[in-house]
Design a protein around this motif. Sequence first.
Motif, PDB file in Angstrom:
ATOM      1  N   ALA A 200       2.101   6.246  -6.513  1.00 51.23           N
ATOM      2  CA  ALA A 200       0.738   7.444  -7.267  1.00 51.23           C
ATOM      3  C   ALA A 200       0.981   8.521  -6.478  1.00 51.23           C
ATOM      4  CB  ALA A 200      -0.608   6.400  -6.237  1.00 51.23           C
ATOM      5  N   GLY A 201       1.746   9.289  -5.804  1.00 51.51           N
ATOM      6  CA  GLY A 201       1.760  10.772  -5.937  1.00 51.51           C
ATOM      7  C   GLY A 201       3.097  11.016  -7.178  1.00 51.51           C
TER       8      GLY A 201
ATOM      9  N   GLU B  46       0.898   4.017  -2.993  1.00 48.28           N
ATOM     10  CA  GLU B  46       1.096   5.724  -2.920  1.00 48.28           C
ATOM     11  C   GLU B  46       2.061   5.949  -3.160  1.00 48.28           C
ATOM     12  OE1 GLU B  46       0.271   5.974   1.352  1.00 48.28           O
ATOM     13  OE2 GLU B  46      -2.312   5.181   1.463  1.00 48.28           O
ATOM     14  N   ARG B  47       3.393   5.865  -2.755  1.00 48.15           N
ATOM     15  CA  ARG B  47       4.091   7.090  -3.463  1.00 48.15           C
ATOM     16  C   ARG B  47       4.241   6.598  -4.869  1.00 48.15           C
ATOM     17  NH1 ARG B  47       9.636   3.559  -2.499  1.00 48.15           N
ATOM     18  NH2 ARG B  47       8.512   2.428  -4.571  1.00 48.15           N
TER      19      ARG B  47
ATOM     20  N   VAL C 154       0.928  -0.873   0.086  1.00 48.76           N
ATOM     21  CA  VAL C 154      -0.258   0.031  -0.420  1.00 48.76           C
ATOM     22  C   VAL C 154       0.743   1.161  -0.099  1.00 48.76           C
ATOM     23  CG1 VAL C 154      -1.428   1.261   1.022  1.00 48.76           C
ATOM     24  CG2 VAL C 154      -2.126  -0.850   0.956  1.00 48.76           C
ATOM     25  N   ALA C 155       1.640   1.599   1.136  1.00 48.95           N
ATOM     26  CA  ALA C 155       2.528   2.013   0.515  1.00 48.95           C
ATOM     27  C   ALA C 155       3.643   2.523  -0.096  1.00 48.95           C
ATOM     28  CB  ALA C 155       3.919   2.027   2.324  1.00 48.95           C
TER      29      ALA C 155
ATOM     30  N   GLU D  56       1.186  11.186  -9.803  1.00 47.11           N
ATOM     31  CA  GLU D  56       0.307  12.495 -10.034  1.00 47.11           C
ATOM     32  C   GLU D  56       0.642  13.591 -10.659  1.00 47.11           C
ATOM     33  OE1 GLU D  56      -2.817  14.103  -7.077  1.00 47.11           O
ATOM     34  OE2 GLU D  56      -1.940  12.963  -7.010  1.00 47.11           O
TER      35      GLU D  56
END
Length: 423
Positions: free
Chosen positions: A190-191, A187-188, A183-184, A194
Amino acid sequence: MGSCLTVGPNEALVVSGGCCGSDDKIYVVGGWAWAWWLISDAQRLSLEIMTLQPRCEDVETAEGVAITVTGVAQVKVMTEQDLLAVACEQFLGKSIMEIKGVLLQTLEGHLRSILGTLTVEQIYQDRDQFAKLVRDVAAPDVGRMGIEILSFTIKDVYDKLDYLSSLGKTQIAAVQRDADIGVAEAERDAGIREAECKKEMMDVKFQADTKMADSKRELELQKASFNQEVNKAEAQLAYELQAAKEQQKIRLEEIEIQVVQRKKEITIEEKEIDRTDKELIATVKRPAEAEAYKMQQLAEGEKLKKVLIAQAEAEKIKKLGEAEACSIKAVGKAEAEKMRLKAEAYEQYGEAAKTALVLEALPKIASKVAAPLAKTNEIVILSGEGSRVTGEVNRLLAELPVSVNALTGVDLSKVTSLSFINV
């Protein structure tokens, strides 16, 4: 004496013994067999599937951990002739429970020996491979008993020390940890993705704005050039339009002059046509009408002549037909009168008239009978005596009245007698 024994497809019939101390055995599946009384023995063996549940409690694995394993096996007696004979030797006369007991002990022994060679993880995590290993090891032994293992599966694996549950907790913790890390990292990523997308979007927007400005500038330049060309084209068109209008006026005046001249020519042509029509009427039409009238009168006269001739011919044919009909009618009446008079005469004279008719017809009959002889040149009668020829002639003459009587019904002998009497 004996009896006929039958068996269904789910049983095997074994008939042993027989005459003269025979050792032959008969194996029948789904059929019939003959068994002699007192000297033959008939026994049955079930071929239905048997379900076994081998269970090994507190068996130590390769790591020394005691576990309990329960399996489920489906077995049956094989029907091949040789293997069926082996099964009959092993289990004939035993009950189903006794057969299951023997097979269960065999399977449990193999299961226990295989458990001692594997770890708990291998047994727990790959049950299908473990069951396959047990089936492959046990199949030859039970096969030598005439038994076939249809399937073998592991039903349950557990231990009393919670070793398996501990493995599960460790696995669960490892899975949870990997999930948190995933998950971490997600998220990383994904950032970062983005931010990269925003940068790419700004670059694309800047490029689009630049292209739009260039396009607007080019559009304004094209509009100015187009307006200049349009003004020039409008001036040229205005000049050409005015020139066309002047040319049209000149052409209209020319057409009016041509129309006036054409009207004068048409008037002259109409007068010439009238003159020509009158000349043709005087020189052609009137003589032609007179000639046509003459031909019509001649044709009608010829037609009337033919009609009158045809009527005369028809009247002539009619008169001739009437005369012919009257003639035929008169002749018919004369013939009828003649026949009537003959009938009255025949009725008056009776038998004499009939005889006269027969006598009149005899010459004609004789001529018809003698017609074939007319073609004969010579007739020779073979006889040794002259009196015999005379006798033949007399015999023919004597038979003549009989023949006439047979043909006409008139007796000539009576007629001759009457003639002599009248004379």
